[in-house]
Design an enzyme around this catalytic site. Sequence first.
Site, mmCIF file in Angstrom:
data_model
loop_
_atom_site.group_PDB
_atom_site.id
_atom_site.type_symbol
_atom_site.label_atom_id
_atom_site.label_comp_id
_atom_site.label_asym_id
_atom_site.label_seq_id
_atom_site.Cartn_x
_atom_site.Cartn_y
_atom_site.Cartn_z
ATOM 1 N N HIS A 50 0.851 -1.190 0.000
ATOM 2 C CA HIS A 50 0.000 0.000 0.000
ATOM 3 C C HIS A 50 0.887 1.240 0.000
ATOM 4 O O HIS A 50 2.109 1.142 0.164
ATOM 5 C CB HIS A 50 -0.923 0.008 1.233
ATOM 6 C CG HIS A 50 -0.187 -0.096 2.534
ATOM 7 N ND1 HIS A 50 -0.229 -1.206 3.342
ATOM 8 C CD2 HIS A 50 0.637 0.775 3.156
ATOM 9 C CE1 HIS A 50 0.523 -1.021 4.402
ATOM 10 N NE2 HIS A 50 1.066 0.184 4.309
HETATM 11 C C1 T46 Z 1 2.728 0.432 7.010
HETATM 12 C C2 T46 Z 1 3.533 -0.794 7.202
HETATM 13 C C3 T46 Z 1 4.995 -0.527 7.303
HETATM 14 C C4 T46 Z 1 -4.816 -0.662 12.924
HETATM 15 O O1 T46 Z 1 -6.002 -0.820 13.253
HETATM 16 N N1 T46 Z 1 -4.082 0.347 13.487
HETATM 17 C C5 T46 Z 1 -2.802 0.557 13.164
HETATM 18 O O2 T46 Z 1 -2.170 1.490 13.723
HETATM 19 C C6 T46 Z 1 -2.196 -0.266 12.178
HETATM 20 C C7 T46 Z 1 -0.749 -0.050 11.769
HETATM 21 C C8 T46 Z 1 -2.939 -1.272 11.609
HETATM 22 N N2 T46 Z 1 -4.240 -1.439 11.977
HETATM 23 C C9 T46 Z 1 -5.030 -2.514 11.383
HETATM 24 C C10 T46 Z 1 -5.302 -2.353 9.922
HETATM 25 C C11 T46 Z 1 -5.410 -3.787 9.418
HETATM 26 O O3 T46 Z 1 -6.737 -4.218 9.559
HETATM 27 O O4 T46 Z 1 -4.309 -3.751 11.498
HETATM 28 C C12 T46 Z 1 -4.519 -4.571 10.370
HETATM 29 C C13 T46 Z 1 -3.189 -4.950 9.724
HETATM 30 O O5 T46 Z 1 -2.595 -3.773 9.120
HETATM 31 P P1 T46 Z 1 -1.878 -3.804 7.698
HETATM 32 O O6 T46 Z 1 -2.429 -4.896 6.880
HETATM 33 O O7 T46 Z 1 -1.937 -2.432 7.149
HETATM 34 O O8 T46 Z 1 -0.393 -4.159 8.124
HETATM 35 P P2 T46 Z 1 0.916 -4.093 7.250
HETATM 36 O O9 T46 Z 1 1.984 -4.797 7.981
HETATM 37 O O10 T46 Z 1 0.665 -4.503 5.842
HETATM 38 O O11 T46 Z 1 1.266 -2.510 7.220
HETATM 39 C C14 T46 Z 1 1.701 -1.835 8.406
HETATM 40 C C15 T46 Z 1 0.991 -0.511 8.549
HETATM 41 O O12 T46 Z 1 -0.423 -0.729 8.551
HETATM 42 C C16 T46 Z 1 1.306 0.422 7.413
HETATM 43 O O13 T46 Z 1 0.870 1.738 7.751
HETATM 44 O O14 T46 Z 1 3.177 1.384 6.376
HETATM 45 O O15 T46 Z 1 3.104 -1.592 8.301
#
Ligand code: T46
Length: 287
Positions: A50
């Site tokens: 993303h």
């Molecule tokens: C990024 C990379 C480096 C939340 O509810 N609050 C939060 O502060 C975060 C970070 C995530 N979430 C929720 C959103 C999703 O439903 O946790 C779930 C997993 O997040 P995501 O799929 O976005 O995780 P990554 O590892 O793909 O990405 C994360 C960060 O979300 C993103 O901002 O830049 O790490």
Amino acid sequence: MNFIEWIEIPNLGDHRGSLVVFESNKNIPFDIKRLYYILDAKPVVPRGFHAHRELNQIAFCIKGKCKMLMDNGVEKQEVWIEQSNKGLLIPPLIWHEMHDFSDDCIMLVLASDYYDESDYIRKYDEFTEFINRPFIHPLSDVKSKKIGQKTKIWQFSVIFQNAVIGENCNICAHTLIENDVQIGNNVTIKSGVYIWDGIVLEDNVFIGPCVVFTNDKKPRSKQYPDKFPKTIIEKGASIGANATILPGIRIGENAIVGAGAVVTKDVPANAIVIGNPANIKEFISND
Ligand code: T46
């Protein structure tokens, strides 16, 4: 172009172990409003995929390592995050993917804002569309929605609702574009130019500053022709500063109109015309 930026924090450690300190707006170039960590990530399960619209982040692997793919929409670069005191800046509008987590990896991320799902762009085609969206300066008045990707429209430009403008154009400050106007791709319109109904600018046309277009052979106040004659500036033609183009003229492909010329009749392709009335001076050679 290298768009990778690292934030290196001094390690204050001694014989007792490492000590690394983050301070908002001191060694971290934003207010830290949130921090999160990722651990127990699987080496074969990538994450991320993303971009953020506005969020700034810095990612540290405080233990282990992982590979980050960074993509600004034009270029992709891969880097290893592998030093506990050297963080990777993840600015807005960079598509990023995390791959190849080491088994012991602990990634700590400092973020400039609270979590907001609407800040995420999670589809790659939406990301490229967003970064290539037209730039419309807030001091312009643009009613048309038919403006191509990467086109820039600068201050005090007025663009009517039905005007069609292609991709990658530069419409400089203080211009006006009426409704029945078609502008191709890669067109430059310098300041002080008004493009009236009936005017067509094909791809790669250059219109110099203060070029005057006209669309009414016998103008009278409050009397309007049923239809305005078409003036067509064909592909690749350039019109020098302050030239005047009379109504219904066709300027051929790659022709050049000299500064200040008054064009009273059609100009053939590749001709260079100058003077008042404009006459052919020479033709552009192919070599
Ligand atoms: C990024 C990379 C480096 C939340 O509810 N609050 C939060 O502060 C975060 C970070 C995530 N979430 C929720 C959103 C999703 O439903 O946790 C779930 C997993 O997040 P995501 O799929 O976005 O995780 P990554 O590892 O793909 O990405 C994360 C960060 O979300 C993103 O901002 O830049 O790490």
